[in-house]
Scaffold this motif. Structure first.
Motif, short mmCIF file in Angstrom:
data_model
loop_
_atom_site.label_atom_id
_atom_site.label_comp_id
_atom_site.label_asym_id
_atom_site.label_seq_id
_atom_site.Cartn_x
_atom_site.Cartn_y
_atom_site.Cartn_z
N GLY A 1 0.79 -1.22 0.00
CA GLY A 1 0.00 0.00 0.00
C GLY A 1 0.82 1.28 0.00
N CYS A 2 2.13 1.16 -0.20
CA CYS A 2 2.97 2.37 -0.15
C CYS A 2 3.60 2.71 -1.49
CB CYS A 2 4.06 2.21 0.92
SG CYS A 2 5.23 0.88 0.59
N CYS A 3 3.28 1.96 -2.55
CA CYS A 3 3.88 2.20 -3.86
C CYS A 3 2.90 2.88 -4.81
CB CYS A 3 4.34 0.87 -4.48
SG CYS A 3 5.61 0.01 -3.52
N GLY A 4 3.45 3.70 -5.68
CA GLY A 4 2.62 4.31 -6.71
C GLY A 4 2.53 3.44 -7.94
N ALA A 5 3.63 2.75 -8.26
CA ALA A 5 3.66 1.84 -9.40
C ALA A 5 4.71 0.77 -9.16
CB ALA A 5 3.95 2.60 -10.70
N VAL A 6 4.42 -0.42 -9.66
CA VAL A 6 5.36 -1.53 -9.58
C VAL A 6 5.52 -2.10 -10.98
CG1 VAL A 6 5.79 -3.82 -8.62
CG2 VAL A 6 4.69 -2.08 -7.21
N LEU A 7 6.77 -2.20 -11.44
CA LEU A 7 7.09 -2.76 -12.75
C LEU A 7 7.95 -3.99 -12.53
CD1 LEU A 7 6.73 0.43 -13.08
CD2 LEU A 7 8.07 0.19 -15.17
N CYS A 8 7.64 -5.10 -13.21
CA CYS A 8 8.46 -6.29 -13.03
C CYS A 8 8.66 -7.01 -14.35
CB CYS A 8 7.86 -7.22 -11.98
SG CYS A 8 6.27 -7.96 -12.44
N TRP A 9 9.77 -7.76 -14.44
CA TRP A 9 10.17 -8.47 -15.65
C TRP A 9 10.44 -9.95 -15.33
CZ3 TRP A 9 11.18 -3.46 -14.65
CH2 TRP A 9 11.03 -2.52 -15.69
N PRO A 10 9.43 -10.76 -15.16
CA PRO A 10 9.66 -12.18 -14.88
C PRO A 10 10.04 -12.93 -16.16
CG PRO A 10 7.31 -11.77 -15.05
CD PRO A 10 7.99 -10.42 -15.16
N GLN A 11 10.93 -13.92 -16.02
CA GLN A 11 11.25 -14.76 -17.16
C GLN A 11 10.15 -15.79 -17.40
OE1 GLN A 11 13.98 -14.42 -19.22
NE2 GLN A 11 14.29 -12.51 -18.05
N ARG A 12 9.50 -16.19 -16.32
CA ARG A 12 8.40 -17.15 -16.40
C ARG A 12 7.27 -16.62 -15.54
NH1 ARG A 12 12.85 -19.77 -15.15
NH2 ARG A 12 12.16 -20.00 -12.99
N ALA A 13 6.04 -16.92 -15.94
CA ALA A 13 4.88 -16.45 -15.17
C ALA A 13 3.75 -17.47 -15.31
CB ALA A 13 4.44 -15.08 -15.63
N SER A 14 3.49 -18.21 -14.26
CA SER A 14 2.40 -19.17 -14.30
C SER A 14 1.06 -18.45 -14.19
CB SER A 14 2.54 -20.18 -13.16
OG SER A 14 2.32 -19.55 -11.91
N ALA A 15 0.00 -19.13 -14.60
CA ALA A 15 -1.34 -18.54 -14.51
C ALA A 15 -1.68 -18.22 -13.06
CB ALA A 15 -2.37 -19.50 -15.12
N THR A 16 -1.28 -19.09 -12.16
CA THR A 16 -1.57 -18.88 -10.74
C THR A 16 -0.86 -17.64 -10.21
OG1 THR A 16 -1.87 -21.25 -10.34
CG2 THR A 16 -1.40 -19.86 -8.42
N ALA A 17 0.42 -17.48 -10.58
CA ALA A 17 1.19 -16.32 -10.12
C ALA A 17 0.61 -15.03 -10.68
CB ALA A 17 2.65 -16.48 -10.53
N LEU A 18 0.17 -15.05 -11.94
CA LEU A 18 -0.41 -13.85 -12.54
C LEU A 18 -1.73 -13.48 -11.88
CD1 LEU A 18 0.31 -14.38 -16.34
CD2 LEU A 18 1.38 -12.71 -14.81
N ARG A 19 -2.52 -14.50 -11.53
CA ARG A 19 -3.78 -14.22 -10.84
C ARG A 19 -3.54 -13.60 -9.47
NH1 ARG A 19 -5.51 -19.13 -13.31
NH2 ARG A 19 -4.92 -20.32 -11.45
N ARG A 20 -2.52 -14.07 -8.78
CA ARG A 20 -2.18 -13.49 -7.48
C ARG A 20 -1.72 -12.04 -7.65
NH1 ARG A 20 -1.49 -16.57 -3.01
NH2 ARG A 20 0.01 -15.04 -2.22
N LEU A 21 -0.94 -11.80 -8.69
CA LEU A 21 -0.47 -10.44 -8.93
C LEU A 21 -1.63 -9.53 -9.31
CD1 LEU A 21 2.22 -8.90 -8.95
CD2 LEU A 21 2.35 -9.32 -11.41
N HIS A 22 -2.53 -10.05 -10.13
CA HIS A 22 -3.71 -9.27 -10.50
C HIS A 22 -4.56 -8.95 -9.28
CE1 HIS A 22 -7.27 -7.92 -12.62
NE2 HIS A 22 -7.98 -8.86 -12.02
N SER A 23 -4.72 -9.92 -8.39
CA SER A 23 -5.50 -9.70 -7.17
C SER A 23 -4.88 -8.60 -6.32
CB SER A 23 -5.60 -11.00 -6.37
OG SER A 23 -6.28 -10.81 -5.15
N ALA A 24 -3.54 -8.63 -6.21
CA ALA A 24 -2.85 -7.60 -5.44
C ALA A 24 -3.00 -6.23 -6.10
CB ALA A 24 -1.37 -7.96 -5.29
#
Length: 211
Positions: A136-159
């Motif tokens: 809750g303290c960031c304005g924007a978060v940018l990340c560059w994963p080499q791999r991204a599972s559907a589960t991990a992306l859903r968790r990131l989307h939820s956050a």
């Protein structure tokens, strides 16, 4: 129709028009437009704003698909990052493939003292992004994963959907063949980009040329 009824209808029409002109009547359209504007933030690129129905969504995951790096593709986000950092809102970059050019970022108006780079193993990239979003303290978060599972992306989307920060994940172009929970998906090819997916708007057939 009698003259009396015609006169009475004209009186009612005049009264209704006066009420609408006074802006005391809810028409639905004005409210919807205001609501849409409050849920987006301008990208700094007029045509992209139009295709995204207002700009970057304030909630949900944004996926950027591009092959290669270090070709100036981050300039797409500079207007947003400049606005956030000038408001002293932290921006976090997680595992970027290249070290950003500090001079170019500063020249674009980004306040570098509010930018943090995190270097971590690929297995931890999405986890670190999720923790930053949920803090809750960031304005924007940018990340560059080499791999991204559907589960991990859903968790990131939820956050990201909590609205605590703008969330951008950079992936290879081949990922466009995979399903994604992202509310916006953009395909970058050189100095042009195409909107593959946008919540609340139909993807346009024309690409956007970046200046």
């Amino acid at each position: 129709m009698s003259i009396h009824s015609t006169s009475r209808r004209a009186t009612h029409t005049d009264a209704l028009q006066q009420l609408m002109n006074s802006q005391q009547l809810w028409t639905g359209r004005r409210h919807a437009a205001s609501e849409a504007a409050s849920e987006t933030l301008a990208t700094g690129h007029r045509e992209l704003d139009r295709q995204l129905a207002g700009g970057w969504p304030r909630q949900g995951l944004i996926e950027l698909l591009a092959d290669g790096a270090g070709l100036g593709e981050l300039a797409l986000l500079w207007p947003l990052l400049a606005r956030l950092t000038q408001q002293r809102s932290p921006v976090v970059l997680i595992a970027p493939p290249w070290l950003p050019c500090a001079h170019a970022w500063a020249r674009a108006g980004v306040s570098l003292e509010w930018v943090t780079l995190l270097d971590c193993n690929d297995d931890d990239v999405l986890w670190a992004a999720e923790q930053c979003l949920r803090s809750g303290c960031c304005g924007a978060v940018l990340c560059w994963p080499q791999r991204a599972s559907a589960t991990a992306l859903r968790r990131l989307h939820s956050a990201a959907d909590s609205g605590s920060a703008h969330a951008f994940v950079w992936r290879r172009q081949a990922a466009q063949q995979q399903a994604s929970p992202a509310v916006v998906r953009l395909l970058l090819q050189g100095r042009t980009l195409s909107v593959l997916k946008c919540r609340g708007a139909r993807p346009a057939a024309t690409a956007v040329a970046l200046s």
